[in-house]
Design a protein around this motif. Structure first.
Motif: not given
Length: 456
Positions: A241-246
């Protein structure tokens, strides 16, 4: 007498693929697209270059620096995001959505087939699309440097992250580039001066996310493991759940909130998504649990299943007063239905009333649930195949909660696989307690898997 024995016999006779799902036999996914439907799809691919009704009224947004962010292997690209910096110093978030309805007419043969499927199906050995692949990955898809028809949703946020001015329009877009989530994470992290759009978008959508949390939204982001089988090799693929996915997830939730608000204002019937309020454990009880999987498991067991209906209603875990899924019309039939209702309203035509919408929801929602069941059976089967290949391994895990305490069956999380699985656990197991998982028995042909957990 025994279903499993019959299946084994058919496999031995060469009449049944050992990995074929019983739940998929006889469904519309099992037979693929007919030659007539594939021929019609190819005709629409050719038709894409022609002028279509409503094209001249679309707003040209090809000048925007639109970015699409997806998993590396995704080819049917539903959505892209862009940031508009306004002359007055304000910032406007744009979410661009594919527009299959430009080519797919309601009640046409391809539309009825999509309705029968309800959604695309994502299986370990590959995807079964809702529309033929030549359309899903061709003219429907928001491909980099290709001028494409879209629905564009824009929103401005207040300093607190609440929804301010917003709107919906049909458009032309031309994505500047396509990124994987890993590439997007790097770009957000580096924030190059010449391309700060993603960094600024992440900050804006982070503000929106914080606003939803204040309104009761539950954030339960964890790495998620899925079994893949590619070219005969069975592997575990973990999504972090990385920054771009969030950021992308928040943009899609924002688009769903804008669409629901628009429909409320204009009294449009849509397939709204909602969730009843849950009676969660007291804060003191939750805070006594380790943060992460064990705490999330205690929350999730209290949540009710999401509902679909024609009236806007609150969505508890999203922290929204109303919500409608609207960002995956290539993959979800309900999202295409949303676009058709919006189009009818914008064209001053008669949209479906609530009774007709309820009938339509009944038509495709059963197929969606059937697809979910098939996907779950598929993951369960390939999970068993994977465990068969790792019979002698051991895994560290943590106990989450009891499933059937009378049978000593508990739910545990194997962090290295990012998976929650059922296992036989010691009677005195407590949430968050460390476990060691061993294989007790596995037989994918008979749909059997037994894991044994011991205190670690």
């Amino acid at each position: 007498q025994d279903r499993a024995e019959l299946r084994l016999l058919l496999v031995d006779l060469g009449l049944w693929d050992p990995h074929q799902l019983a739940s998929m036999a006889g469904t519309t996914w099992s037979s693929g697209f007919s030659p007539a439907l594939l021929e019609e799809a190819e005709r629409l691919v050719e038709l894409n270059a022609s002028e279509r009704p409503g094209d001249s009224e679309r707003i040209d947004l090809c000048h925007q620096r639109c970015v699409t962010i997806d998993d590396e292997e995704t080819r049917d690209i539903d959505d892209g995001i862009a940031l508009e910096r306004r002359d007055d110093g304000s910032q406007r978030i744009w979410i661009h959505i594919a527009d299959p309805g430009r080519l797919i007419e309601a009640d046409s043969a391809l539309d009825l087939e999509a309705r029968r499927r309800g959604s695309s199906l994502y299986l370990a050995r590959g995807n079964l699309p809702m529309f033929p692949e030549c359309l899903a990955t061709g003219p429907f898809s928001l491909r980099a440097r290709q001028r494409t028809a879209a629905w564009s949703i824009w929103a401005e946020l207040t300093p607190e992250g609440e929804l301010g001015d917003h709107g919906i329009t049909r458009s032309w877009v031309q994505p500047t580039y396509r990124l994987s989530y890993e590439d997007a994470d790097d770009l957000i992290e580096l924030a190059p001066p010449e391309d700060r759009d993603l960094t600024d978008l992440e900050a804006l959508l982070g503000r929106r996310r914080a606003c939803r949390v204040r309104n009761g939204a539950l954030l339960m982001d964890l790495p998620e493991g899925r079994i893949r089988c590619r070219d005969g090799e069975v592997t575990v693929e973990i999504s972090e759940p990385g920054r771009s996915r969030q950021m992308v997830a928040e943009a899609m939730i924002l688009a769903g909130a804008v669409v629901a608000r628009f429909a409320e204002v204009h009294d449009l019937a849509l397939p709204f998504r909602s969730q009843l309020p849950a009676d969660l454990p007291p804060s003191s009880e939750l805070e006594a649990l380790p943060d992460g999987a064990a705490r999330f498991a205690a929350i999730k067991r209290c949540l009710s299943r999401g509902l679909m209906g024609t009236q806007p209603a609150a969505h508890f875990s999203l922290g929204l007063a109303s919500y409608a899924q609207a960002t995956s019309p290539i993959r979800r039939y309900g999202d295409l239905v949303v676009q058709r209702q919006l189009q009818a309203h914008l064209n001053s035509e008669e949209p479906l009333d609530r009774d007709a919408m309820q009938q339509l929801i009944s038509n495709f929602d059963g197929a969606v649930r059937e697809g979910i069941g098939i996907s779950r059976e598929d993951q369960r089967h390939w999970q068993q195949v994977w465990f068969e290949q790792h019979r002698l391994d051991q895994w560290n895990a943590q106990f989450l909660r009891w499933l059937r305490p009378q049978d000593q069956l508990g739910l545990v999380r194997i962090d290295d696989l990012a998976m929650d699985v059922a296992a036989e656990c010691p009677r005195d197991s407590e949430p968050g307690e460390g476990m060691l998982i061993n294989m007790q028995h596995v037989d994918s042909a008979r749909d059997q898997l037994r894991l044994m957990a011991t205190a670690h």
